[in-house]
Design an enzyme around this catalytic site. Structure first.
Site, PDB file in Angstrom:
ATOM      1  CE  LYS A  98      -4.380   0.936   2.323  1.00 44.34           C
ATOM      2  NZ  LYS A  98      -5.007   1.020   3.655  1.00 44.34           N
TER       3      LYS A  98
HETATM    4  C1  E4P Z   1      -8.435   1.375   3.988  1.00 41.77           C
HETATM    5  O1  E4P Z   1      -7.631   0.966   3.196  1.00 41.77           O
HETATM    6  C2  E4P Z   1      -8.353   2.703   4.609  1.00 41.77           C
HETATM    7  O2  E4P Z   1      -7.131   2.882   5.232  1.00 41.77           O
HETATM    8  C3  E4P Z   1      -9.509   2.901   5.554  1.00 41.77           C
HETATM    9  O3  E4P Z   1     -10.691   2.434   4.943  1.00 41.77           O
HETATM   10  C4  E4P Z   1      -9.636   4.321   6.047  1.00 41.77           C
HETATM   11  O4  E4P Z   1     -10.834   4.455   6.761  1.00 41.77           O
HETATM   12  P1  E4P Z   1     -11.126   5.703   7.730  1.00 41.77           P
HETATM   13  O5  E4P Z   1     -11.311   6.922   6.886  1.00 41.77           O
HETATM   14  O6  E4P Z   1     -12.396   5.324   8.434  1.00 41.77           O
HETATM   15  O7  E4P Z   1      -9.943   5.813   8.640  1.00 41.77           O
END
Ligand code: E4P
Length: 216
Positions: free
Chosen positions: A83
């Site tokens: 990522k």
């Molecule tokens: C997933 O890959 C993201 O990091 C996550 O969905 C972020 O979610 P949030 O905005 O609720 O922190």
């Protein structure tokens, strides 16, 4: 639509993996912090539990260190997806790491042009953050629709991984807009199956069934 679990909590991952409905897992630095675990150790454990892709995020912001960290994460298991943040260095790192055969997930995507660029870089997934856009009064779902149109126009293979999902309507709207994946916090995925009329109807059926005195 594939369902990923948005957590680094191995107990919750085990529980949902046992349903056979889990297609992968996403983590981020905040979720690693919440788990209280070492990133490599917890990612290795998650990759053993889940067959599908498991996203582990780099912490670096410059190209060279992103490559170093991305390659280190990729060594943990064959189902690791690296990522990377959607910045210029992140997109460059995506291009290089994808070229080396690694899977990549471009995170913190907030615009259609960012999504276009990461698809050109060969990203496996793009992660548009719906909830965080909604929080600013911008319709996050419009972004999913725009990206779907752009990717279909040019037959990009990058999968749309809808992230920052907060509500059941987000899940429904993502499915209607053609998102390939939704990554859901455990608190949201468990709500998917719930409906008060299901509970009420089942209660009435069970009461009537008991009165029949039959068994199957
Ligand atoms: C997933 O890959 C993201 O990091 C996550 O969905 C972020 O979610 P949030 O905005 O609720 O922190």
């Amino acid at each position: 639509m594939k369902f990923f679990l948005d957590t680094a909590d191995v107990d919750e991952i085990r529980e949902w993996n046992a349903t056979g409905l889990l297609d992968g897992v996403t983590t981020n630095p905040s979720l690693i912090l919440k788990s209280g675990r070492d990133i490599k150790e917890v990612l290795a454990e998650i990759c053993e539990i889940v067959d599908g892709d498991v996203s582990g995020e780099v912490a670096a912001t410059d190209y060279d260190t992103m490559l170093k960290e991305g390659r280190a994460l990729a060594q943990i298991a064959s189902n690791i997806c690296i990522k990377l943040p959607t910045t210029l260095d992140g997109v460059k790192a995506c291009k290089t790491l994808t070229g080396e055969g690694h899977k990549t997930n471009m995170t913190l995507c907030f615009s259609a042009t960012q999504a276009l660029l990461v698809a050109k870089a060969g990203a496996t997934y793009v992660s548009p953050f719906i909830g965080r856009l909604d929080d600013m009064g911008i319709d996050g779902m419009e972004l999913i629709e725009e990206i779907r149109t752009i990717y279909d126009n040019y037959d990009f293979e990058t999968e749309i991984l809808a992230a920052s999902i907060r509500t059941l309507n987000h899940v429904k709207d993502c499915a209607m807009a053609g998102a390939d994946v939704a990554t859901l916090p455990p608190s949201t995925i468990e709500k998917l199956v719930k409906h008060p009329l299901t509970d009420k109807g089942l209660e009435a059926f069970l009461a009537d069934w008991a009165k029949t005195g039959q068994s199957i």
